[in-house]
Design a protein around this motif. Sequence first.
Motif, PDB file in Angstrom:
ATOM      1  N   ASN A  66       8.444  38.440 -35.174  1.00 55.93           N
ATOM      2  CA  ASN A  66       7.566  39.429 -34.552  1.00 55.93           C
ATOM      3  C   ASN A  66       6.810  38.839 -33.369  1.00 55.93           C
ATOM      4  O   ASN A  66       6.631  39.492 -32.337  1.00 55.93           O
ATOM      5  CB  ASN A  66       6.585  39.993 -35.581  1.00 55.93           C
ATOM      6  CG  ASN A  66       7.236  41.039 -36.475  1.00 55.93           C
ATOM      7  OD1 ASN A  66       8.397  41.386 -36.295  1.00 55.93           O
ATOM      8  ND2 ASN A  66       6.485  41.531 -37.452  1.00 55.93           N
ATOM      9  N   LYS A  67       6.335  37.607 -33.512  1.00 57.65           N
ATOM     10  CA  LYS A  67       5.617  36.971 -32.403  1.00 57.65           C
ATOM     11  C   LYS A  67       6.559  36.689 -31.243  1.00 57.65           C
ATOM     12  O   LYS A  67       6.212  36.914 -30.069  1.00 57.65           O
ATOM     13  CB  LYS A  67       4.953  35.671 -32.846  1.00 57.65           C
ATOM     14  CG  LYS A  67       4.157  34.992 -31.717  1.00 57.65           C
ATOM     15  CD  LYS A  67       3.527  33.707 -32.147  1.00 57.65           C
ATOM     16  CE  LYS A  67       2.614  33.170 -31.035  1.00 57.65           C
ATOM     17  NZ  LYS A  67       3.318  33.026 -29.732  1.00 57.65           N
ATOM     18  N   LEU A  68       7.755  36.188 -31.541  1.00 54.24           N
ATOM     19  CA  LEU A  68       8.714  35.916 -30.484  1.00 54.24           C
ATOM     20  C   LEU A  68       9.073  37.197 -29.737  1.00 54.24           C
ATOM     21  O   LEU A  68       9.201  37.201 -28.503  1.00 54.24           O
ATOM     22  CB  LEU A  68       9.974  35.275 -31.072  1.00 54.24           C
ATOM     23  CG  LEU A  68       9.789  33.888 -31.701  1.00 54.24           C
ATOM     24  CD1 LEU A  68      11.066  33.459 -32.415  1.00 54.24           C
ATOM     25  CD2 LEU A  68       9.407  32.864 -30.640  1.00 54.24           C
ATOM     26  N   ARG A  69       9.233  38.279 -30.474  1.00 49.05           N
ATOM     27  CA  ARG A  69       9.534  39.579 -29.872  1.00 49.05           C
ATOM     28  C   ARG A  69       8.387  40.037 -28.976  1.00 49.05           C
ATOM     29  O   ARG A  69       8.602  40.502 -27.848  1.00 49.05           O
ATOM     30  CB  ARG A  69       9.803  40.598 -30.979  1.00 49.05           C
ATOM     31  CG  ARG A  69       9.959  42.048 -30.529  1.00 49.05           C
ATOM     32  CD  ARG A  69      10.224  42.937 -31.736  1.00 49.05           C
ATOM     33  NE  ARG A  69      10.289  44.354 -31.397  1.00 49.05           N
ATOM     34  CZ  ARG A  69       9.242  45.172 -31.386  1.00 49.05           C
ATOM     35  NH1 ARG A  69       8.023  44.710 -31.697  1.00 49.05           N
ATOM     36  NH2 ARG A  69       9.403  46.448 -31.065  1.00 49.05           N
ATOM     37  N   ALA A  70       7.159  39.904 -29.476  1.00 46.96           N
ATOM     38  CA  ALA A  70       5.989  40.339 -28.707  1.00 46.96           C
ATOM     39  C   ALA A  70       5.801  39.501 -27.447  1.00 46.96           C
ATOM     40  O   ALA A  70       5.302  39.993 -26.428  1.00 46.96           O
ATOM     41  CB  ALA A  70       4.740  40.271 -29.580  1.00 46.96           C
ATOM     42  N   ASP A  71       6.194  38.234 -27.509  1.00 50.69           N
ATOM     43  CA  ASP A  71       6.071  37.364 -26.342  1.00 50.69           C
ATOM     44  C   ASP A  71       7.102  37.701 -25.263  1.00 50.69           C
ATOM     45  O   ASP A  71       6.827  37.549 -24.066  1.00 50.69           O
ATOM     46  CB  ASP A  71       6.254  35.892 -26.746  1.00 50.69           C
ATOM     47  CG  ASP A  71       5.072  35.337 -27.515  1.00 50.69           C
ATOM     48  OD1 ASP A  71       3.986  35.972 -27.509  1.00 50.69           O
ATOM     49  OD2 ASP A  71       5.239  34.275 -28.141  1.00 50.69           O
ATOM     50  N   LEU A  72       8.289  38.158 -25.679  1.00 50.81           N
ATOM     51  CA  LEU A  72       9.382  38.336 -24.731  1.00 50.81           C
ATOM     52  C   LEU A  72       9.522  39.747 -24.184  1.00 50.81           C
ATOM     53  O   LEU A  72       9.618  39.934 -22.960  1.00 50.81           O
ATOM     54  CB  LEU A  72      10.711  37.921 -25.377  1.00 50.81           C
ATOM     55  CG  LEU A  72      11.959  38.134 -24.503  1.00 50.81           C
ATOM     56  CD1 LEU A  72      11.888  37.304 -23.231  1.00 50.81           C
ATOM     57  CD2 LEU A  72      13.226  37.835 -25.285  1.00 50.81           C
ATOM     58  N   LEU A  73       9.578  40.758 -25.041  1.00 45.25           N
ATOM     59  CA  LEU A  73      10.002  42.075 -24.583  1.00 45.25           C
ATOM     60  C   LEU A  73       9.123  42.679 -23.490  1.00 45.25           C
ATOM     61  O   LEU A  73       9.655  43.304 -22.554  1.00 45.25           O
ATOM     62  CB  LEU A  73      10.127  43.037 -25.770  1.00 45.25           C
ATOM     63  CG  LEU A  73      11.226  42.697 -26.795  1.00 45.25           C
ATOM     64  CD1 LEU A  73      11.471  43.876 -27.728  1.00 45.25           C
ATOM     65  CD2 LEU A  73      12.526  42.290 -26.111  1.00 45.25           C
ATOM     66  N   PRO A  74       7.798  42.530 -23.533  1.00 40.64           N
ATOM     67  CA  PRO A  74       7.008  43.084 -22.417  1.00 40.64           C
ATOM     68  C   PRO A  74       7.342  42.455 -21.070  1.00 40.64           C
ATOM     69  O   PRO A  74       7.079  43.058 -20.022  1.00 40.64           O
ATOM     70  CB  PRO A  74       5.562  42.771 -22.831  1.00 40.64           C
ATOM     71  CG  PRO A  74       5.605  42.669 -24.321  1.00 40.64           C
ATOM     72  CD  PRO A  74       6.933  42.018 -24.614  1.00 40.64           C
ATOM     73  N   LEU A  75       7.925  41.251 -21.083  1.00 39.89           N
ATOM     74  CA  LEU A  75       8.295  40.608 -19.824  1.00 39.89           C
ATOM     75  C   LEU A  75       9.436  41.341 -19.124  1.00 39.89           C
ATOM     76  O   LEU A  75       9.585  41.246 -17.900  1.00 39.89           O
ATOM     77  CB  LEU A  75       8.678  39.146 -20.073  1.00 39.89           C
ATOM     78  CG  LEU A  75       7.588  38.262 -20.695  1.00 39.89           C
ATOM     79  CD1 LEU A  75       8.080  36.827 -20.822  1.00 39.89           C
ATOM     80  CD2 LEU A  75       6.296  38.319 -19.882  1.00 39.89           C
ATOM     81  N   ALA A  76      10.240  42.062 -19.889  1.00 43.48           N
ATOM     82  CA  ALA A  76      11.296  42.878 -19.266  1.00 43.48           C
ATOM     83  C   ALA A  76      10.661  43.946 -18.386  1.00 43.48           C
ATOM     84  O   ALA A  76      11.100  44.185 -17.245  1.00 43.48           O
ATOM     85  CB  ALA A  76      12.175  43.511 -20.346  1.00 43.48           C
ATOM     86  N   TRP A  77       9.640  44.606 -18.894  1.00 41.24           N
ATOM     87  CA  TRP A  77       8.922  45.629 -18.118  1.00 41.24           C
ATOM     88  C   TRP A  77       8.270  45.008 -16.898  1.00 41.24           C
ATOM     89  O   TRP A  77       8.349  45.556 -15.782  1.00 41.24           O
ATOM     90  CB  TRP A  77       7.876  46.291 -19.013  1.00 41.24           C
ATOM     91  CG  TRP A  77       7.134  47.434 -18.377  1.00 41.24           C
ATOM     92  CD1 TRP A  77       7.434  48.757 -18.448  1.00 41.24           C
ATOM     93  CD2 TRP A  77       5.943  47.342 -17.578  1.00 41.24           C
ATOM     94  NE1 TRP A  77       6.520  49.504 -17.752  1.00 41.24           N
ATOM     95  CE2 TRP A  77       5.586  48.662 -17.209  1.00 41.24           C
ATOM     96  CE3 TRP A  77       5.127  46.296 -17.146  1.00 41.24           C
ATOM     97  CZ2 TRP A  77       4.467  48.943 -16.416  1.00 41.24           C
ATOM     98  CZ3 TRP A  77       4.016  46.574 -16.352  1.00 41.24           C
ATOM     99  CH2 TRP A  77       3.693  47.885 -16.003  1.00 41.24           C
ATOM    100  N   ARG A  78       7.638  43.858 -17.080  1.00 42.51           N
ATOM    101  CA  ARG A  78       6.937  43.211 -15.977  1.00 42.51           C
ATOM    102  C   ARG A  78       7.900  42.818 -14.856  1.00 42.51           C
ATOM    103  O   ARG A  78       7.630  43.043 -13.679  1.00 42.51           O
ATOM    104  CB  ARG A  78       6.183  41.974 -16.471  1.00 42.51           C
ATOM    105  CG  ARG A  78       4.871  42.289 -17.170  1.00 42.51           C
ATOM    106  CD  ARG A  78       4.150  41.016 -17.565  1.00 42.51           C
ATOM    107  NE  ARG A  78       4.006  40.097 -16.440  1.00 42.51           N
ATOM    108  CZ  ARG A  78       3.702  38.807 -16.573  1.00 42.51           C
ATOM    109  NH1 ARG A  78       3.526  38.283 -17.785  1.00 42.51           N
ATOM    110  NH2 ARG A  78       3.583  38.038 -15.505  1.00 42.51           N
ATOM    111  N   PHE A  79       9.026  42.222 -15.224  1.00 47.25           N
ATOM    112  CA  PHE A  79       9.978  41.825 -14.178  1.00 47.25           C
ATOM    113  C   PHE A  79      10.552  43.047 -13.479  1.00 47.25           C
ATOM    114  O   PHE A  79      10.675  43.067 -12.247  1.00 47.25           O
ATOM    115  CB  PHE A  79      11.104  40.966 -14.749  1.00 47.25           C
ATOM    116  CG  PHE A  79      11.963  40.369 -13.674  1.00 47.25           C
ATOM    117  CD1 PHE A  79      11.657  39.131 -13.143  1.00 47.25           C
ATOM    118  CD2 PHE A  79      13.067  41.058 -13.164  1.00 47.25           C
ATOM    119  CE1 PHE A  79      12.432  38.579 -12.107  1.00 47.25           C
ATOM    120  CE2 PHE A  79      13.834  40.527 -12.144  1.00 47.25           C
ATOM    121  CZ  PHE A  79      13.515  39.280 -11.614  1.00 47.25           C
TER     122      PHE A  79
END
Length: 384
Positions: A66-79
Motif C-alpha cells: 500500500n505504501k509503495l503504491r501510494a508513493d508511485l501512482l500519483p507520480l503518473a498524474w504529476r508527470f
Amino acid sequence: QKSARKSLENMAATDESASESPQRTIEVIPYESLAQAGGALRPKIEQAFGFDGLGILAVSNVPKVNKLRADLLPLAWRFANLPDETKRQYEHPDSFYSFGWSHGREKLQGVPDLKKGSYYANPQYDAPVDDQEIIKNYAPFVHPNIWPSEEMPELREAFRAMGQKVVEIGVLVAKLVDAYVHETEPTYPEARLADIIEKSICAKGRLLHYFAMNDEQDLQRNEDTSFSDWCGWHNDHGSLTGLVPAMFLDAEGQEIPNPDPEAGLYIRARSGDVVKAAVPAGTEEYLLFQIGETAQVHSGGVVQATPHAVRGVNRLGVSRETFAVFMEPGWDEPMDPPPGRRPEDAQTSLAAESLPQGVPTLASRWQPGIDFGKFTDNSLSAYY
C-alpha cells in the motif's frame, strides 16, 4: 531486429455493454500461503489460470504494497501534467518509445491513442547490458533507463521499489504455476516460468496515466460507442504480468473512490461471456497477476491468457493511474511447447473462436521454432 517492448494495451475494441456484463470474483491467495507450491493451492491456480479461468489471480496481504503504491501512482498524474515540451525530452524513438514517456505513439484501430500516457523503465536494472551493439540491436529490451531527474527525482526510486516488489511476488506465483503445469504435463520443465522471471534482464514496468474525460460527448455510452474507453481488448504477450490496483484522482490530483461502478477491468471468458473481474470485498494490500501468451505457449496451453479491456470512468475530470510489470524472457528465448504437447494445444480452436473481434489468434503470430523476439515483432505487427 525491429521489436517494440510494449504491453499490447491498445487493441481493437468491441461494442459490448458493460452494464450487461456479469461479475466474477478473482481467485485470491494470501501472501503467507505462497510457499505452499502445488498441493492445497492447485485448485486456485487451476481456477485462475486454467482453460476455464479468468487468467488472473490476486495475492493479498503483500507487505508494504500500500505504501509503495501510494508513493508511485500519483507520480503518473504529476508527470502527465508537466508541460508537453518537458515530457517530449523524455521520449525515446530509437527504442520505439519503449523507454521513457510515450503518448499518442501507439495506435488504436489506426488512430493515435491519446487516452493514456505511459512511462516505461526496467524496474530491476538501470543498464542491463554494456555492449553497445546489443543495445542498438535490441533497444526495446535493454536500452538504459531514462529518468526525469530534474523535474521528478523521486520517480526512479518509487518506480523501482514498486516494480521490484511486483517481480518478487511474481516469482512466488510463477513457482505455483510451474508446479501445477508440471503435475498436469510431466514433460514441462519443473521451474520454467520461475526461471524465466528470475533470470531475465528484460522486465518492463509501465506507469500508466489514463487521461480524464473532459467533454460531455466522451461520456455518452450507447450501442454505437466502443466498449473500452480507456484500453481495448488484448492479450498480454509476455509470460506474467503484475498489476498494481488502480488509483482514481480528481482534477486536482487528489485520490477519490472509483465513482463509476461500471468502470474497471473486463475479461472475455472462454465461454464467450464478457465478465467484470472483481477482487472480493475485504481483500487488503493486494497485487494482481495475469498469465501472458508466452506462458501459454511454454505450458502447451495448460495455462491460458485471457483477453481483457479497461472500461473508463463515466465522470468528468477523473483520471486513472496504475502500474504494470511485464515479466518475460530475453529476446532469444525459444517459444516451444513441452515435448508432450502439440502446437495446436497452445490455443485450441474453441479458445480461438472466443476471442473478441480484433484480437489475433495465437497461431497467426506464433509457430514452433521462433524466439520471443520474433514473437514480440509478430504480435506488435498484428496490432499496429
